[in-house]
Design an enzyme around this catalytic site. Structure first.
Site, PDB file in Angstrom:
ATOM      1  CB  THR A 227      -0.912   0.002   1.260  1.00 40.54           C
ATOM      2  OG1 THR A 227      -1.810  -1.091   1.149  1.00 40.54           O
ATOM      3  CG2 THR A 227      -1.698   1.284   1.388  1.00 40.54           C
TER       4      THR A 227
ATOM      5  CB  SER B  44       2.826  -8.208   0.907  1.00 41.02           C
ATOM      6  OG  SER B  44       1.798  -8.145   1.855  1.00 41.02           O
TER       7      SER B  44
ATOM      8  CB  THR C  30       0.532  -4.097   6.202  1.00 45.04           C
ATOM      9  OG1 THR C  30      -0.758  -4.099   5.573  1.00 45.04           O
ATOM     10  CG2 THR C  30       1.108  -2.697   6.193  1.00 45.04           C
TER      11      THR C  30
ATOM     12  CB  THR D  72       1.135 -11.623  14.453  1.00 45.90           C
ATOM     13  OG1 THR D  72       0.207 -12.245  13.587  1.00 45.90           O
ATOM     14  CG2 THR D  72       0.401 -11.071  15.661  1.00 45.90           C
TER      15      THR D  72
ATOM     16  CB  CYS E   9      -4.545 -18.523  22.350  1.00 48.99           C
ATOM     17  SG  CYS E   9      -5.792 -19.563  23.084  1.00 48.99           S
TER      18      CYS E   9
HETATM   19  N1  ASP Z   1      -2.594  -5.617   0.333  1.00 43.20           N
HETATM   20  C1  ASP Z   1      -1.532  -4.745   0.763  1.00 43.20           C
HETATM   21  C2  ASP Z   1      -0.234  -5.534   0.771  1.00 43.20           C
HETATM   22  O1  ASP Z   1      -0.006  -6.303   1.667  1.00 43.20           O
HETATM   23  C3  ASP Z   1      -1.848  -4.203   2.104  1.00 43.20           C
HETATM   24  C4  ASP Z   1      -0.848  -3.231   2.663  1.00 43.20           C
HETATM   25  O2  ASP Z   1       0.229  -3.002   2.177  1.00 43.20           O
HETATM   26  O3  ASP Z   1      -1.187  -2.635   3.716  1.00 43.20           O
HETATM   27  O4  ASP Z   1       0.530  -5.411  -0.146  1.00 43.20           O
END
Ligand code: ASP
Length: 355
Positions: A24, A73, A104, A175, A294
């Site tokens: 992103t 990603s 992310t 995570t 968990c």
């Molecule tokens: N879909 C995006 C990625 O993982 C989400 C992001 O970067 O926040 O490339």
């Protein structure tokens, strides 16, 4: 193919290499939603140019290595992890630290894998990204890059970390916990490595790997190609899961390892048919490990009768590792030319502070 663009002329030892993989942070709106785009060097430069002069002066000089096909990603595979480790390794002696701009969604997977590949790292590798594209007003990307660049010059930070929303986290403990919030990452079973406090970027030295482990780089840059086709599976158990379902995964000759996500402190119930599938798979030399569903805490295989059979079936305890850390460790160990016994021993050993 990737492009390296050189910016300022500072001495090598004070330079940082920014590697842009996608996500992103560098995306642009398209008719089908946010999509990967190029031009990251200009976007970073523009974002940093709006900082107050005092803040800008505290940033290191950097070069940008931009992958020619930036990805979302969610499309990453172990081959992308391998490529990134190789690029860091190939540039290691030219830079004081590295900042990886990454989507992310699977950022914590990449961070975990890099930690195993770059064992004994003697400088910072900081992964970051953003919840909003860099060129959107008030994007969190600017602050995430600033903090990553600042920590990338912290010489006693010698591990793979994530800087996100003012917090520095151990990569192999991380995570993604939220789909929208800026502070999207946590390390449920490990404290923060550092944080932004006002204009200061504070590293908690005694929590760092360098303080806990001594050692020179002993990188393990294996070939993940034989495992990149789904040869390690991740199975999150559910109430009513049947032995035939588990068998359909674990009985497949292509599967070489599996991460099982059990309940609570490591329970799976006492279904003999299920335990038989597990015992038979580990008897065939498949590397099986377990963590909990968990989000926090550790498993203790055998603490309950309902988990004892799993232990007897040869499943290794992932203790308090995240799913990301356990899964990427299975891939990493299966990619090494070592015996199954060695893999089993290494899995239950803390290699990079992952457990
Ligand atoms: N879909 C995006 C990625 O993982 C989400 C992001 O970067 O926040 O490339």
């Amino acid at each position: 193919m990737s492009t390296l663009s050189l910016t300022a002329n500072a001495p090598d030892l004070e330079r940082v290499l920014i590697i842009y993989t996608g996500g992103t942070i560098g995306m642009q709106a398209s008719s089908t939603g946010l999509a990967s785009s190029g031009g990251i060097d200009e976007k970073v430069e523009k974002a940093l140019a709006t900082l107050p002069i005092k803040e800008r002066q505290q940033l290191p000089a950097y070069d940008v290595l931009s992958y020619s096909t930036p990805i979302d990603s969610s499309a990453a595979t172990p081959m992308n992890w391998q490529q990134l480790a190789a690029d860091i390794h190939n540039n290691l002696n030219r830079y004081a630290g590295f900042v990886v701009l990454h989507g992310t969604d699977t950022l914590s997977w990449t961070a975990s894998s890099l930690a195993y590949q770059l064992q004994g790292l003697d400088r910072p590798v900081i992964l970051t990204g953003a919840m909003q594209p860099l060129d959107v007003a008030n994007s969190d990307g600017q602050g995430n890059i600033v903090g990553s660049l600042r920590f990338a010059l912290q010489a006693d930070l010698q591990e793979v970390a994530i800087f996100f929303a003012g917090r520095l986290l151990r990569g192999v403990r991380s995570t993604k916990r939220h789909t929208e919030a800026d502070d999207a990452f946590i390390t449920p079973n490990y404290p923060l490595l550092g944080s932004r406090v006002g204009d200061d970027f504070v590293y908690y030295t005694t929590r760092g790997l360098a303080y806990q482990q001594q050692g020179a780089p002993r990188f393990e840059l294996p070939d993940y190609a034989p495992l990149a086709n789904g040869d390690v599976v991740r199975i999150t158990c559910w109430p009513g899961m049947a032995a035939w379902q588990l068998e359909s995964w674990l009985g497949d000759a292509r599967v070489k390892g599996a991460l099982l996500q059990l309940w609570g402190s490591g329970n799976l119930g006492e279904n003999p048919a299920i335990l038989e599938v597990l015992a038979s798979a580990s008897g065939q030399g498949k590397l099986l490990a377990a963590t909990s569903q968990c989000p926090a805490g550790s498993i203790h295989l055998g603490a309950y009768a309902a988990g004892h059979g799993v232990f007897e079936a040869g499943v290794l305890s992932g203790a308090d590792m995240t799913a990301e850390a356990a899964y990427t460790k299975l891939v990493h160990l299966l990619g090494q030319p070592i015996s199954n016994e060695q893999r089993r021993t290494l899995f239950v050993t803390s290699l990079v502070g992952e457990r």
